[in-house]
Scaffold this motif. Sequence first.
Motif, PDB file in Angstrom:
ATOM      1  N   ARG A 118       0.870  -0.964  -0.093  1.00 14.17           N
ATOM      2  CA  ARG A 118       0.185  -0.130  -0.464  1.00 14.17           C
ATOM      3  C   ARG A 118       1.059   0.938  -0.106  1.00 14.17           C
ATOM      4  NH1 ARG A 118      -5.321   1.639   1.574  1.00 14.17           N
ATOM      5  NH2 ARG A 118      -5.526   3.752   2.122  1.00 14.17           N
ATOM      6  N   HIS A 119       2.019   1.114   0.376  1.00 11.90           N
ATOM      7  CA  HIS A 119       2.696   2.475   0.849  1.00 11.90           C
ATOM      8  C   HIS A 119       4.342   2.553   0.077  1.00 11.90           C
ATOM      9  CE1 HIS A 119       0.063   3.859   4.226  1.00 11.90           C
ATOM     10  NE2 HIS A 119      -0.069   1.932   5.084  1.00 11.90           N
ATOM     11  N   HIS A 120       4.207   1.727  -1.456  1.00 14.54           N
ATOM     12  CA  HIS A 120       5.986   2.224  -1.859  1.00 14.54           C
ATOM     13  C   HIS A 120       5.167   3.069  -3.012  1.00 14.54           C
ATOM     14  CE1 HIS A 120       3.245  -0.150  -5.179  1.00 14.54           C
ATOM     15  NE2 HIS A 120       3.613   0.634  -6.114  1.00 14.54           N
ATOM     16  N   HIS A 121       4.659   3.954  -2.946  1.00 17.76           N
ATOM     17  CA  HIS A 121       4.562   4.934  -2.894  1.00 17.76           C
ATOM     18  C   HIS A 121       4.265   5.969  -2.475  1.00 17.76           C
ATOM     19  CE1 HIS A 121       5.254   4.106  -7.215  1.00 17.76           C
ATOM     20  NE2 HIS A 121       4.712   3.203  -7.172  1.00 17.76           N
ATOM     21  N   GLU A 122       4.935   6.078  -0.978  1.00 20.28           N
ATOM     22  CA  GLU A 122       4.376   7.423  -0.260  1.00 20.28           C
ATOM     23  C   GLU A 122       6.250   8.039  -0.169  1.00 20.28           C
ATOM     24  OE1 GLU A 122       1.930   8.512   1.249  1.00 20.28           O
ATOM     25  OE2 GLU A 122       0.510   6.535   1.612  1.00 20.28           O
ATOM     26  N   HIS A 123       6.455   8.760  -0.275  1.00 18.91           N
ATOM     27  CA  HIS A 123       7.419   9.844  -0.244  1.00 18.91           C
ATOM     28  C   HIS A 123       8.046   9.888   1.441  1.00 18.91           C
ATOM     29  CE1 HIS A 123       6.291  11.240  -5.186  1.00 18.91           C
ATOM     30  NE2 HIS A 123       6.507  10.401  -4.403  1.00 18.91           N
ATOM     31  N   ASP A 125       9.132  13.316   2.166  1.00 21.43           N
ATOM     32  CA  ASP A 125       8.623  13.930   2.980  1.00 21.43           C
ATOM     33  C   ASP A 125       7.092  14.332   2.618  1.00 21.43           C
ATOM     34  OD1 ASP A 125       8.222  14.384   0.080  1.00 21.43           O
ATOM     35  OD2 ASP A 125       8.429  16.282  -0.483  1.00 21.43           O
ATOM     36  N   GLY A 126       6.423  13.542   2.745  1.00 20.28           N
ATOM     37  CA  GLY A 126       4.837  13.024   2.949  1.00 20.28           C
ATOM     38  C   GLY A 126       4.125  13.493   1.641  1.00 20.28           C
ATOM     39  N   SER A 127       5.065  14.104   0.643  1.00 17.17           N
ATOM     40  CA  SER A 127       4.322  13.772  -0.476  1.00 17.17           C
ATOM     41  C   SER A 127       3.777  13.300  -1.729  1.00 17.17           C
ATOM     42  CB  SER A 127       4.639  15.064  -1.290  1.00 17.17           C
ATOM     43  OG  SER A 127       6.332  14.710  -1.870  1.00 17.17           O
ATOM     44  N   GLY A 128       4.078  11.707  -1.744  1.00 23.57           N
ATOM     45  CA  GLY A 128       3.554  10.757  -2.197  1.00 23.57           C
ATOM     46  C   GLY A 128       1.792  10.421  -2.163  1.00 23.57           C
ATOM     47  N   TYR A 129       1.978   9.016  -2.342  1.00 24.34           N
ATOM     48  CA  TYR A 129       0.155   8.434  -2.233  1.00 24.34           C
ATOM     49  C   TYR A 129       0.245   7.345  -1.290  1.00 24.34           C
ATOM     50  CZ  TYR A 129       1.804   6.799  -6.630  1.00 24.34           C
ATOM     51  OH  TYR A 129       1.759   6.078  -7.863  1.00 24.34           O
ATOM     52  N   PRO A 130      -0.856   6.583  -1.249  1.00 19.67           N
ATOM     53  CA  PRO A 130      -2.207   7.721  -0.887  1.00 19.67           C
ATOM     54  C   PRO A 130      -2.468   8.029   0.501  1.00 19.67           C
ATOM     55  CG  PRO A 130      -1.861   4.951  -0.441  1.00 19.67           C
ATOM     56  CD  PRO A 130      -0.645   5.307  -0.942  1.00 19.67           C
ATOM     57  N   ASP A 131      -1.577   8.058   0.806  1.00 14.06           N
ATOM     58  CA  ASP A 131      -1.939   8.422   2.589  1.00 14.06           C
ATOM     59  C   ASP A 131      -0.938   9.329   2.915  1.00 14.06           C
ATOM     60  OD1 ASP A 131      -3.631   6.125   2.836  1.00 14.06           O
ATOM     61  OD2 ASP A 131      -2.004   4.123   3.279  1.00 14.06           O
ATOM     62  N   ASN A 132      -0.086  10.179   1.785  1.00 15.17           N
ATOM     63  CA  ASN A 132       0.337  11.154   2.316  1.00 15.17           C
ATOM     64  C   ASN A 132       1.315  11.176   4.099  1.00 15.17           C
ATOM     65  OD1 ASN A 132      -2.446  12.865   1.254  1.00 15.17           O
ATOM     66  ND2 ASN A 132      -0.276  12.611   0.342  1.00 15.17           N
ATOM     67  N   ILE A 133       2.548   9.667   4.267  1.00 12.45           N
ATOM     68  CA  ILE A 133       2.863  10.067   5.515  1.00 12.45           C
ATOM     69  C   ILE A 133       4.067  10.332   4.873  1.00 12.45           C
ATOM     70  CG2 ILE A 133       0.990   8.256   6.469  1.00 12.45           C
ATOM     71  CD1 ILE A 133       2.765   5.702   5.132  1.00 12.45           C
ATOM     72  N   ALA A 134       5.343  10.139   6.299  1.00 12.30           N
ATOM     73  CA  ALA A 134       6.313  10.854   5.681  1.00 12.30           C
ATOM     74  C   ALA A 134       7.112  10.340   6.735  1.00 12.30           C
ATOM     75  CB  ALA A 134       6.089  11.684   6.077  1.00 12.30           C
ATOM     76  N   GLY A 135       8.760  10.159   6.441  1.00 12.84           N
ATOM     77  CA  GLY A 135       9.602   9.906   7.083  1.00 12.84           C
ATOM     78  C   GLY A 135       9.665   8.288   7.475  1.00 12.84           C
ATOM     79  N   GLU A 136       9.990   7.622   8.446  1.00 17.03           N
ATOM     80  CA  GLU A 136       9.747   6.403   9.292  1.00 17.03           C
ATOM     81  C   GLU A 136       8.470   5.235   9.865  1.00 17.03           C
ATOM     82  OE1 GLU A 136      12.722   5.912  12.882  1.00 17.03           O
ATOM     83  OE2 GLU A 136      14.690   7.030  11.100  1.00 17.03           O
ATOM     84  N   ASP A 137       7.022   6.957   8.953  1.00 16.62           N
ATOM     85  CA  ASP A 137       5.889   6.314   9.595  1.00 16.62           C
ATOM     86  C   ASP A 137       5.543   5.431   7.900  1.00 16.62           C
ATOM     87  OD1 ASP A 137       5.218   7.534  12.210  1.00 16.62           O
ATOM     88  OD2 ASP A 137       4.697   9.667  10.912  1.00 16.62           O
ATOM     89  N   ILE A 138       6.809   5.635   7.556  1.00 17.62           N
ATOM     90  CA  ILE A 138       6.435   4.572   5.991  1.00 17.62           C
ATOM     91  C   ILE A 138       7.197   3.381   6.543  1.00 17.62           C
ATOM     92  CG2 ILE A 138       6.903   4.133   3.273  1.00 17.62           C
ATOM     93  CD1 ILE A 138       7.484   7.154   3.972  1.00 17.62           C
ATOM     94  N   PRO A 139       6.721   2.441   5.877  1.00 15.04           N
ATOM     95  CA  PRO A 139       7.383   1.320   6.161  1.00 15.04           C
ATOM     96  C   PRO A 139       8.807   1.154   5.845  1.00 15.04           C
ATOM     97  CG  PRO A 139       5.252   0.087   6.108  1.00 15.04           C
ATOM     98  CD  PRO A 139       5.470   1.947   5.779  1.00 15.04           C
ATOM     99  N   ILE A 140       9.685   0.778   6.366  1.00 12.40           N
ATOM    100  CA  ILE A 140      11.099   0.425   5.936  1.00 12.40           C
ATOM    101  C   ILE A 140      11.012   0.192   4.673  1.00 12.40           C
ATOM    102  CG2 ILE A 140      11.634  -2.032   6.842  1.00 12.40           C
ATOM    103  CD1 ILE A 140      14.309  -0.442   7.576  1.00 12.40           C
ATOM    104  N   GLY A 141      10.071  -1.552   4.926  1.00  9.88           N
ATOM    105  CA  GLY A 141      10.129  -2.240   3.133  1.00  9.88           C
ATOM    106  C   GLY A 141       9.496  -1.340   2.100  1.00  9.88           C
ATOM    107  N   ALA A 142       8.452  -0.922   2.541  1.00 12.69           N
ATOM    108  CA  ALA A 142       8.031   0.515   1.491  1.00 12.69           C
ATOM    109  C   ALA A 142       8.495   0.940   0.934  1.00 12.69           C
ATOM    110  CB  ALA A 142       6.841   0.765   2.234  1.00 12.69           C
ATOM    111  N   VAL A 179      13.678  14.242  -0.159  1.00 15.65           N
ATOM    112  CA  VAL A 179      12.075  14.547  -0.549  1.00 15.65           C
ATOM    113  C   VAL A 179      11.482  12.985  -1.324  1.00 15.65           C
ATOM    114  CG1 VAL A 179      11.088  15.616  -2.612  1.00 15.65           C
ATOM    115  CG2 VAL A 179      13.402  16.209  -1.408  1.00 15.65           C
ATOM    116  N   LYS A 180      11.687  12.219  -1.808  1.00 20.31           N
ATOM    117  CA  LYS A 180      11.094  11.367  -2.949  1.00 20.31           C
ATOM    118  C   LYS A 180      11.322  10.079  -1.270  1.00 20.31           C
ATOM    119  CE  LYS A 180       9.825   8.042  -6.491  1.00 20.31           C
ATOM    120  NZ  LYS A 180       9.716   8.245  -7.986  1.00 20.31           N
ATOM    121  N   HIS A 181      13.581  10.007  -1.504  1.00 18.39           N
ATOM    122  CA  HIS A 181      13.740   8.483  -1.022  1.00 18.39           C
ATOM    123  C   HIS A 181      14.078   8.977   0.681  1.00 18.39           C
ATOM    124  CE1 HIS A 181      12.872   6.946  -4.650  1.00 18.39           C
ATOM    125  NE2 HIS A 181      13.665   7.831  -5.279  1.00 18.39           N
ATOM    126  N   ASP A 182      14.344   8.208   1.312  1.00 20.07           N
ATOM    127  CA  ASP A 182      15.265   8.138   2.754  1.00 20.07           C
ATOM    128  C   ASP A 182      16.319   8.306   2.479  1.00 20.07           C
ATOM    129  OD1 ASP A 182      16.330   7.181   5.004  1.00 20.07           O
ATOM    130  OD2 ASP A 182      15.009   5.630   5.287  1.00 20.07           O
TER     131      ASP A 182
END
Length: 201
Positions: A118-123, A125-142, A179-182
């Motif tokens: 679900r989260h592999h297109h999150e960025h 900085d929070g500008s990705g999709y579908p949930d606009n989550i950011a940083g380490e809130d994005i699963p490390i696998g994603a 921005v996009k990447h960790d």
Amino acid sequence: MSPAEKRTYQALEDRTKALSIALGFRDYSTLEHSDRVQILAAELGMAVGLSEGQLSALRISSKFHDIGKIGIPDRILMKPDKLDRDDWEVMQRHPEIGEKIVCSTELDGAQQTAHIIRHHHEHFDGSGYPDNIAGEDIPIGARIISIVDSYDAMAFTRPYHRGRRHTEIITLITQETGVKHDPYLLKHFCQIIETSPNRIP
């Protein structure tokens, strides 16, 4: 990882092979892309010290990160021209569709794998999709899949861009640090890709 966890992820991988076959019939280029992403994602995951359980979830989710494209209409998925705004809105649904497909298996481990998909297109900085989550809130696998997916996608010609060589891809990806990447994961990726057998020429 305990023997029980190993059995869980092995069963999940075995029983989702049909999804891979279905994706291949739907869009073989996406299947090939997914196979390459799986290999590179595992390399990066090992390089940053993921646990066996995390690596197992990463291998499965990277293999099926684009499985949701099964639900994207042919007029968009196979479109020979650049996607317009409306097309992109539809295309951006594929992570959520993929999550639903994997969750529907109701197998042990499916929820964790689907969460990564679900989260592999999150960025970062929070500008990705579908949930606009950011940083380490994005699963490390994603976060790992995001980097590897970008690298592989830029290497091959698509309707909306030409294929690029390795040095050009690395330049573009590093411009998206933070921005996009960790930044931490991207640093390690840039190190391992130079000697990886899966490096683009």
